[in-house]
Scaffold this motif. Structure first.
Motif, PDB file in Angstrom:
ATOM      1  N   ILE A 221       0.841  -1.202   0.000  1.00 28.56           N
ATOM      2  CA  ILE A 221       0.000   0.000   0.000  1.00 28.56           C
ATOM      3  C   ILE A 221       0.878   1.255   0.000  1.00 28.56           C
ATOM      4  N   GLU A 222       1.929   1.251   0.823  1.00 25.91           N
ATOM      5  CA  GLU A 222       2.845   2.389   0.860  1.00 25.91           C
ATOM      6  C   GLU A 222       3.547   2.579  -0.474  1.00 25.91           C
ATOM      7  N   ALA A 223       4.020   1.488  -1.065  1.00 25.21           N
ATOM      8  CA  ALA A 223       4.723   1.587  -2.347  1.00 25.21           C
ATOM      9  C   ALA A 223       3.803   2.110  -3.446  1.00 25.21           C
ATOM     10  N   ALA A 224       2.555   1.657  -3.453  1.00 22.64           N
ATOM     11  CA  ALA A 224       1.593   2.154  -4.434  1.00 22.64           C
ATOM     12  C   ALA A 224       1.295   3.638  -4.211  1.00 22.64           C
ATOM     13  N   ALA A 225       1.231   4.047  -2.942  1.00 25.58           N
ATOM     14  CA  ALA A 225       0.978   5.461  -2.635  1.00 25.58           C
ATOM     15  C   ALA A 225       2.129   6.341  -3.122  1.00 25.58           C
ATOM     16  N   GLU A 226       3.366   5.840  -3.053  1.00 28.87           N
ATOM     17  CA  GLU A 226       4.511   6.596  -3.553  1.00 28.87           C
ATOM     18  C   GLU A 226       4.396   6.816  -5.065  1.00 28.87           C
ATOM     19  N   ILE A 227       3.894   5.810  -5.779  1.00 28.31           N
ATOM     20  CA  ILE A 227       3.688   5.963  -7.226  1.00 28.31           C
ATOM     21  C   ILE A 227       2.668   7.065  -7.495  1.00 28.31           C
ATOM     22  N   ASP A 228       1.568   7.041  -6.758  1.00 26.96           N
ATOM     23  CA  ASP A 228       0.526   8.049  -6.962  1.00 26.96           C
ATOM     24  C   ASP A 228       1.044   9.457  -6.676  1.00 26.96           C
ATOM     25  N   VAL A 229       1.840   9.597  -5.609  1.00 31.05           N
ATOM     26  CA  VAL A 229       2.402  10.911  -5.280  1.00 31.05           C
ATOM     27  C   VAL A 229       3.343  11.371  -6.386  1.00 31.05           C
ATOM     28  N   ALA A 230       4.188  10.471  -6.874  1.00 32.05           N
ATOM     29  CA  ALA A 230       5.143  10.833  -7.925  1.00 32.05           C
ATOM     30  C   ALA A 230       4.426  11.230  -9.213  1.00 32.05           C
ATOM     31  N   ASP A 231       3.378  10.503  -9.572  1.00 28.21           N
ATOM     32  CA  ASP A 231       2.619  10.847 -10.782  1.00 28.21           C
ATOM     33  C   ASP A 231       1.946  12.211 -10.626  1.00 28.21           C
ATOM     34  N   ALA A 232       1.376  12.453  -9.456  1.00 31.54           N
ATOM     35  CA  ALA A 232       0.711  13.744  -9.233  1.00 31.54           C
ATOM     36  C   ALA A 232       1.725  14.888  -9.251  1.00 31.54           C
ATOM     37  N   ALA A 233       2.913  14.654  -8.688  1.00 31.11           N
ATOM     38  CA  ALA A 233       3.953  15.690  -8.698  1.00 31.11           C
ATOM     39  C   ALA A 233       4.426  15.971 -10.122  1.00 31.11           C
ATOM     40  N   THR A 234       4.487  14.922 -10.950  1.00 32.38           N
ATOM     41  CA  THR A 234       4.866  15.116 -12.355  1.00 32.38           C
ATOM     42  C   THR A 234       3.826  15.961 -13.081  1.00 32.38           C
ATOM     43  N   ALA A 235       2.553  15.698 -12.808  1.00 34.26           N
ATOM     44  CA  ALA A 235       1.483  16.481 -13.440  1.00 34.26           C
ATOM     45  C   ALA A 235       1.552  17.946 -13.021  1.00 34.26           C
ATOM     46  N   VAL A 236       1.836  18.201 -11.745  1.00 35.13           N
ATOM     47  CA  VAL A 236       1.952  19.581 -11.270  1.00 35.13           C
ATOM     48  C   VAL A 236       3.136  20.272 -11.939  1.00 35.13           C
ATOM     49  N   ALA A 237       4.278  19.565 -12.020  1.00 35.10           N
ATOM     50  CA  ALA A 237       5.451  20.155 -12.662  1.00 35.10           C
ATOM     51  C   ALA A 237       5.179  20.478 -14.133  1.00 35.10           C
ATOM     52  N   SER A 238       4.449  19.599 -14.817  1.00 34.70           N
ATOM     53  CA  SER A 238       4.110  19.862 -16.218  1.00 34.70           C
ATOM     54  C   SER A 238       3.225  21.099 -16.353  1.00 34.70           C
ATOM     55  N   SER A 239       2.279  21.250 -15.432  1.00 35.71           N
ATOM     56  CA  SER A 239       1.400  22.425 -15.495  1.00 35.71           C
ATOM     57  C   SER A 239       2.162  23.712 -15.192  1.00 35.71           C
ATOM     58  N   ASP A 240       3.212  23.610 -14.386  1.00 39.59           N
ATOM     59  CA  ASP A 240       3.987  24.805 -14.035  1.00 39.59           C
ATOM     60  C   ASP A 240       4.857  25.297 -15.184  1.00 39.59           C
ATOM     61  N   ARG A 241       4.907  24.557 -16.294  1.00 39.97           N
ATOM     62  CA  ARG A 241       5.623  25.055 -17.468  1.00 39.97           C
ATOM     63  C   ARG A 241       4.936  26.308 -18.016  1.00 39.97           C
ATOM     64  N   SER A 242       3.648  26.435 -17.769  1.00 40.43           N
ATOM     65  CA  SER A 242       2.926  27.659 -18.151  1.00 40.43           C
ATOM     66  C   SER A 242       2.936  28.605 -16.957  1.00 40.43           C
ATOM     67  N   PRO A 243       3.546  29.788 -17.070  1.00 42.25           N
ATOM     68  CA  PRO A 243       3.685  30.674 -15.904  1.00 42.25           C
ATOM     69  C   PRO A 243       2.350  31.266 -15.473  1.00 42.25           C
ATOM     70  N   ASN A 244       2.293  31.650 -14.225  1.00 45.11           N
ATOM     71  CA  ASN A 244       1.116  32.310 -13.664  1.00 45.11           C
ATOM     72  C   ASN A 244       1.206  33.818 -13.914  1.00 45.11           C
ATOM     73  N   TRP A 245       0.129  34.396 -14.346  1.00 40.83           N
ATOM     74  CA  TRP A 245       0.058  35.838 -14.516  1.00 40.83           C
ATOM     75  C   TRP A 245      -0.367  36.492 -13.210  1.00 40.83           C
ATOM     76  N   THR A 246       0.103  37.719 -13.017  1.00 38.55           N
ATOM     77  CA  THR A 246      -0.296  38.487 -11.836  1.00 38.55           C
ATOM     78  C   THR A 246      -0.985  39.763 -12.304  1.00 38.55           C
ATOM     79  N   TRP A 247      -2.222  39.930 -11.881  1.00 41.96           N
ATOM     80  CA  TRP A 247      -3.017  41.110 -12.236  1.00 41.96           C
ATOM     81  C   TRP A 247      -2.936  42.142 -11.113  1.00 41.96           C
ATOM     82  N   ASN A 248      -2.961  43.422 -11.523  1.00 36.85           N
ATOM     83  CA  ASN A 248      -2.927  44.468 -10.497  1.00 36.85           C
ATOM     84  C   ASN A 248      -3.794  45.641 -10.939  1.00 36.85           C
ATOM     85  N   VAL A 249      -4.362  46.297  -9.958  1.00 35.89           N
ATOM     86  CA  VAL A 249      -5.141  47.512 -10.184  1.00 35.89           C
ATOM     87  C   VAL A 249      -4.782  48.486  -9.062  1.00 35.89           C
TER      88      VAL A 249
END
Length: 394
Positions: A221-249
């Motif tokens: 169960i622990e080993a499978a959970a590590e896979i899920d965490v690693a996959d989710a971290a990879t997805a987050v890193a891929s999404s971070d290739r697009s930068p976040n914009w900051t709006w101001n007024v």
């Protein structure tokens, strides 16, 4: 304390289990947080303030001087926030798998401690039974000596054998007390006695299919959970290739003779070195996911090998136990009967009777030790997994 009562007490009172549960609850707090936008930032200041001349350090006289207040907000897309929440959720699952591992470990150690205490109690009973018999034999021998039907050597031999048996009884009692102390450590409450018979050493874990084993074996169960965490971290890193914009007024206030102003803007990061920054971050997380999968495969092979080894050891122990119960114990009983008959027929000595009784006890203790070893092998095999109903509930 019965085995079930000991397991329940250990589960309810274990500090290690409660600590692991606290880790799960702590991680749960981060799931909602991960899906939120960053806090907005309030900015305030004075722009174009004169620092020399007749209008120096004055506000409202120069047309360029203005007081400013504004809000900045970094915008994280809903997709990114969902991915971050998913990563936080997978980390909670990883913490929950650690909790299940603690639960399984505490249950196994408690079962082992209870079994050691039960078999130590059985050993005390055997030693006390022999001591009681020898006390009667000594009294009978002393009466026979007074009636000139036994020698002083017979009396001395009976006294020696009784002293040795009483010493072994005290040793067995100390072993039992030590076993109770160990059990108390796991139940987190004083245990003065154990009751009940050990469960039959028949384990169902070796018969579990792989898919079901993965759901109840904490290591997997622990080993499978590590896979899920690693996959989710990879997805987050891929999404971070697009930068976040900051709006101001911002709202700018000038002197009474001049109009006030409003400014609106956006800040956009420029990933000029994406291949050596964002792309490498994605590659790192992907490699960690590969590592997690390889570690799962290795853990699965190790778990399966351990189960097979324990199952083979358990089967061998049960076979040896059946053989000893069918051959050794009857032979020891027969030897005592023959020694008693020889002594009553004046063809044998009292020492021979005592030796036969001691040999019978040693045979019983040998079988008892093997029974304990078989039960301990069973406990290590059976309690390395979480019962399915308990795993689902947790």
């Amino acid at each position: 304390m019965t085995l079930e009562a000991a397991l329940q007490a250990a589960t309810d009172r274990s500090s290690a289990i409660q600590a692991a549960q606290a880790a799960v609850q702590a991680g749960s707090q981060a799931v909602v947080k991960a899906g939120q936008l960053p806090d907005p930032m309030l900015s305030a200041g004075v722009d174009n303030l004169p620092i020399n001349g007749p209008q120096r350090f004055t506000i409202g006289q120069d047309f360029m001087t203005q007081r400013r207040i504004g809000i900045e907000q970094e915008w994280v897309s809903p997709k990114k926030r969902r991915l971050r929440s998913s990563l936080a959720s997978r980390k909670v699952d990883r913490a929950r798998s650690g909790y299940l591992a603690q639960l399984a470990g505490v249950r196994e150690q408690t079962a082992v401690a209870w079994l050691n205490a039960v078999y130590a109690k059985k050993a005390v009973a055997l030693e006390q039974s022999l001591a009681t018999q020898m006390i009667g034999e000594l009294a009978a021998t002393q009466a026979a000596y007074r009636g000139a039907k036994a020698s002083a050597a017979d009396v001395a031999q009976a006294q020696v054998m009784l002293a040795q048996t009483q010493d072994q009884t005290l040793k067995a009692q100390q072993t039992y007390r030590t076993a109770l102390i160990t059990l108390s450590r796991w139940t987190a409450m004083p245990v003065s006695d154990v009751v009940g018979e050990p469960p039959a050493p028949r384990a169902g874990v070796p018969e579990l299919p792989p898919d079901q084993l993965r759901q109840v074996q904490p290591t997997l169960i622990e080993a499978a959970a590590e896979i899920d965490v690693a996959d989710a971290a990879t997805a987050v890193a891929s999404s971070d290739r697009s930068p976040n914009w900051t709006w101001n007024v911002a709202y700018q206030q000038r002197g009474g003779a001049y109009s006030n102003m409003v400014s609106v803007g956006v800040t956009i990061p420029l990933p000029l070195d994406r291949k050596d920054r964002e792309d490498r971050d994605v590659a790192e997380k992907a490699e960690l996911a590969t590592q997690a999968r390889l570690m799962y495969d290795d853990a699965q092979r190790q778990v399966e090998a351990d189960i097979q080894n324990l199952a083979a050891t358990l089967a061998s122990g049960r076979e040896r136990l059946a053989q000893l119960e069918q051959t050794l114990l009857p032979a020891a009983v027969r030897r005592v009967q023959l020694a008693d008959a020889a002594y009553r027929g004046a063809t044998g000595s009292l020492a021979g009777t005592f030796t036969a009784r001691r040999a019978q006890l040693e045979a019983q203790l040998q079988v008892l030790d093997l029974q304990r070893d078989v039960s301990l092998d069973w406990a290590q095999l059976e309690y390395q997994v979480i019962p399915p109903a308990m795993a689902i509930a947790q």
